[in-house]
Design a protein around this motif. Sequence first.
Motif: not given
Length: 113
Positions: A31-34, A21-23
Amino acid sequence: MGKNKIKLRDMVENPEHYFVMLKPASKTRKDVYNLNINVSGYSDLFTMIMDLLKAGMLALEGIEISENNHKQTERYVYSLLKVIEMLIPLEEGDLLDMLHSRYLKENKKSSSD
């Protein structure tokens, strides 16, 4: 039990099959996801954003729903629920089920020792 071991090994060796789910947002920051939200086009995206804003405003204002704006209110709430549905990480749920099952088996084994 053999099937769970294969799945657990696969999870360890290929976590990208389970955490879908998180890319990562960039190659440099870990530390940052789309998160993907499916829309049919810009109009759908903008309508969804407006519906979310209006649903939030209605909730904050506590407006009585009259017969005139009942259908619009339903649309705003539907749009809000649609986004919430897209945010539920069902794919990751399979992994959590496997880990929970493994945890229960390990606890059962250690309590019987």
